[in-house]
Each structure stands twice: as C-alpha cells, then as structure tokens.
Design a protein around this motif. Structure first.
Motif, short mmCIF file in Angstrom:
data_model
loop_
_atom_site.label_atom_id
_atom_site.label_comp_id
_atom_site.label_asym_id
_atom_site.label_seq_id
_atom_site.Cartn_x
_atom_site.Cartn_y
_atom_site.Cartn_z
N ARG A 149 2.80 3.38 5.43
CA ARG A 149 3.81 4.42 5.22
C ARG A 149 3.56 5.69 6.02
N ALA A 150 2.96 5.49 7.20
CA ALA A 150 2.83 6.62 8.14
C ALA A 150 4.18 6.87 8.81
N VAL A 151 5.04 5.82 8.82
CA VAL A 151 6.43 5.96 9.27
C VAL A 151 7.31 5.32 8.20
N THR A 152 8.58 5.72 8.15
CA THR A 152 9.44 5.21 7.07
C THR A 152 9.95 3.80 7.37
N SER A 153 10.04 3.46 8.65
CA SER A 153 10.48 2.11 9.04
C SER A 153 10.08 1.88 10.49
N LEU A 154 10.13 0.63 10.91
CA LEU A 154 9.81 0.33 12.31
C LEU A 154 10.86 0.96 13.23
N GLU A 155 12.10 1.00 12.76
CA GLU A 155 13.19 1.60 13.56
C GLU A 155 12.91 3.09 13.80
N ALA A 156 12.21 3.73 12.87
CA ALA A 156 11.93 5.17 12.99
C ALA A 156 10.60 5.45 13.70
N HIS A 157 9.95 4.38 14.18
CA HIS A 157 8.62 4.56 14.79
C HIS A 157 8.70 5.36 16.10
N PRO A 158 7.79 6.32 16.32
CA PRO A 158 7.87 7.14 17.53
C PRO A 158 7.39 6.48 18.83
N LEU A 159 7.00 5.19 18.77
CA LEU A 159 6.43 4.55 19.98
C LEU A 159 7.32 4.72 21.21
N LYS A 160 8.59 4.45 21.05
CA LYS A 160 9.47 4.52 22.22
C LYS A 160 9.64 5.96 22.70
N ARG A 161 9.68 6.91 21.76
CA ARG A 161 9.79 8.32 22.15
C ARG A 161 8.54 8.77 22.90
N LEU A 162 7.38 8.31 22.46
CA LEU A 162 6.13 8.65 23.17
C LEU A 162 6.14 8.05 24.57
N LEU A 163 6.62 6.81 24.65
CA LEU A 163 6.70 6.13 25.94
C LEU A 163 7.65 6.89 26.88
N PHE B 187 0.81 -1.21 0.00
CA PHE B 187 0.00 0.00 0.00
C PHE B 187 0.85 1.27 0.00
N ALA B 188 0.45 2.22 -0.85
CA ALA B 188 1.18 3.50 -0.91
C ALA B 188 0.78 4.40 0.25
N ASN B 189 -0.42 4.20 0.77
CA ASN B 189 -0.93 5.07 1.84
C ASN B 189 -2.22 4.47 2.40
N LEU B 190 -2.82 5.17 3.33
CA LEU B 190 -4.06 4.70 3.98
C LEU B 190 -5.17 4.46 2.95
N GLN B 191 -5.36 5.39 2.02
CA GLN B 191 -6.46 5.26 1.06
C GLN B 191 -6.31 4.03 0.17
N ALA B 192 -5.08 3.75 -0.25
CA ALA B 192 -4.84 2.57 -1.10
C ALA B 192 -5.25 1.31 -0.35
N PHE B 193 -4.94 1.26 0.93
CA PHE B 193 -5.36 0.13 1.75
C PHE B 193 -6.89 0.10 1.88
N LEU B 194 -7.49 1.22 2.20
CA LEU B 194 -8.94 1.25 2.44
C LEU B 194 -9.72 0.80 1.20
#
Ligand code: ADE
Ligand code: ZN
Length: 333
Positions: A253-267, A54-61
């Motif tokens: 593609r809301a994030v570029t990779s799992l390594e770049a995911h903000p989850l840990k920063r939010l935590l 998927f290129a984005n959310l809409q392509a998935f939906l």
C-alpha cells in the motif's frame, strides 16, 4: 491495448532488487518446518497464503521475519536460492543482484557461514548450469542499532570475497539513512559500493540522505521521489538507478493501485528506472509478472519496456562487456 507478453518473455532481464528470504514460497516453508520440527502459526499453505494481506510495510515484515525462522542450515539456504534461480530462468533473467539479511539469521543463532555458503553455493551452480550471473549484497536491518550493524559488518569480513556491495532495508519510517552514516563510510572504505531502500514508505528527504550521507550508487524503491520535483530532476540528471518493485508497492500500500504507480512518470521525467520483484513469494509475482501487470496497468509501449530492461542492465554491477552483450540482445528482442 496490445498484449506485450511475448516481448516481455523475450527480454533478457536483470533483477537488482530481490530479497532471497522473500522468495520463500509457502510450500517450502512447510517443508522446512517439517524437516526441523517447527510448528507454524498457520495449518495449511492456503491459510498461510490467505494471511498475505498487508496493511503496510511493517505488517509484511512481521510475517516475513517469522517465516524466515524455518531456514536453519546450509541446505535450506541452498534450496531457497536454487528454487529462486529456477523461477528466474523461466522469466529469462540473465543476471541477479541478490539481497540477504544477515542479522535476521545471526539473531536466531544461525551461523553466517551456513547462510553465505548455502546462498553462494546455489548462485555458483546457477551461473554454471543456468547461465545466470550474480552479485550478492548483505543488507543491514535499519530497525536495529548502528552498533549491531557495525558488529555484523565485522563478522561478515571473513566472507567479503563473496560480497559485491552492501545495502539497507527493513522498517523505513523513523530510521533515516543517516543513522548508518558511519557503517556505510566503513563499507565504502573497504572499496565496496552501497545501496539503500529509501522513499518506499519514507519521505523524499530519506532519498536525499541516502545519496548525500550514505553516498549510495542506487536507490531501492525511491518512488516517493515523485513528490519532489527538484529531487526527481536530480535523479534524472545523475542517472541514479531506482530499483522499482511495482507489485510490492501495491501489496504494501505504498501506492493505491498499479494504475496510480509513478513508474511511468519517473521514466518520462528521465529517471533510470528498473522493474524488480522485491519479495515475490509474498507479493503475487516474480519479475516477469511485475513486467506484465505493470505494462498493462500503465499502458507501457514496447519501446518503454525495452528501455526499462536496458536501464536495469545499465544500473547493474556487470562489466561493460557483459552489459554491451545484454543491451544488444534487448535491442534485437
Ligand atoms: N525487506 C524485505 N523486503 C523489504 C521491503 N520491501 N522494504 C524494506 N525492507 C524489506
Ligand atoms: Zn526490498
């Protein structure tokens, strides 16, 4: 890097962000298509799966709504939900708060009684036979009008005893939460809590609108809060649960990779964060896989994994007594 798969397997898990239509595996899609004499756009399970790029959310939906067309009767909704519960059990899910999209089905002429009775039937059996407690949350489709949502709410009133809250999903950008202020006010007046997808693709301001305008008690996704330090601090201060879906965010593609995911920063910023699977049949993994891949990519510690599992329990709509029991089990894991 230590492997935390054993701890992850042991952790009692809650899912707070799971679209039941997003658990429709290609194999079941083909089964149901055959049953109802429907011709799918893809000839094989393999070619269908290959289209999940998927290129984005809409392509998935677009693909997701097309796939849901094979769900036609009560047995289909039962089978879909039961198959999910078996997978959830394998991941040691003890509690699931499940979304469904009434308008996706009513727009095709499917009776909402078939949708609700099928899902609730399986959830009830799952609680009895698998020990998985549940809550059920109809979502309004934000790409449709406020009037359509209002009419859907009216139609759903006859099933209200099965619902524990309402939510908002679908195409985010261009459909801000405030579009549904009056619908959500009506839900709240009925005494039910509300949640909303916000800050998945949409800007941080949508998260603020969901909080201030819709008065949501949880934010689904919410990852773009990381772009606004004031908002991140507010989410931490108010302990608003963010139901984060790491594999979904990578696949859409809301994030570029799992390594770049903000989850840990939010935590680390003190936010209440949980790990969830969103639409696991489309995004390459159920909740356990979301934990495993995220733990590896973000080098989460055992303590952080336990904290995430505990935040998921605390962010749920379980009773205080049930929460206390699961929290004790997490502490002992
Ligand atoms: N419906 C199903 N999955 C969704 C997602 N990730 N975002 C918005 N709407 C959805
Ligand atoms: Zn979602």
């Amino acid at each position: 890097m230590q492997n935390h798969d054993e701890l992850i397997a042991k952790l009692p898990k809650t899912e707070l962000h799971l679209h039941i239509e997003g658990t429709l595996e290609p194999e079941m899609m083909f089964d149901k298509a055959r049953k109802h004499g429907i011709k799918l756009n893809h000839g094989t399970v393999e070619s269908l799966r290959a289209a999940y790029d998927f290129a984005n959310l809409q392509a998935f939906l677009d693909l997701y709504y097309a796939g849901a067309d094979v769900l036609r009767d009560e047995a289909d909704f039962y089978d879909l939900t039961w198959a999910y519960l078996l997978r959830a059990k394998a991941d040691n899910v003890v509690h699931a708060e499940i979304f469904f999209d009434p308008q996706t089905h009513s727009a095709r002429g499917i009776a909402l009684s078939d949708v609700v009775n099928g899902i609730v039937g399986a959830l009830t059996d799952g609680e009895q036979h698998l020990g998985i407690t549940w809550r059920l949350i109809p979502n309004f489709l934000r790409h449709l009008s406020e009037a359509d949502a209002m009419a859907t709410l009216t139609e759903l009133q006859q099933f209200m005893q099965h619902f524990h809250g309402f939510g908002l999903d679908s195409s985010e950008v261009g459909h801000p939460p405030s579009k549904f202020s009056r619908v959500f006010a009506k839900v709240r007046a009925l005494g039910l809590p509300v949640v909303a997808h916000a800050g998945e693709e949409g800007p941080p301001s949508y998260i603020i609108e969901a909080l201030d305008d819709l008065k949501v008690t949880r934010i689904d996704h919410g990852i773009r809060a990381i772009e606004d330090a004031g908002l991140t601090a507010r989410l931490a201060r108010e302990q608003i649960p963010l139901t984060v879906c790491p594999l979904s965010n990578v696949r859409l593609r809301a994030v570029t990779s799992l390594e770049a995911h903000p989850l840990k920063r939010l935590l680390t910023a003190g936010c209440s964060v949980s790990i969830n699977s969103d639409d696991p049949a489309y995004f390459g993994g159920y909740v356990g896989e979301n934990y495993r891949q995220t733990a590896k990519a973000l080098q989460l510690t055992p303590e952080e994994l336990k904290t995430l599992a505990a935040m998921s329990i605390r962010g749920s709509w379980l009773s205080d007594a049930a929460k206390a029991k699961h929290l004790a089990d997490i502490a002992a894991a």
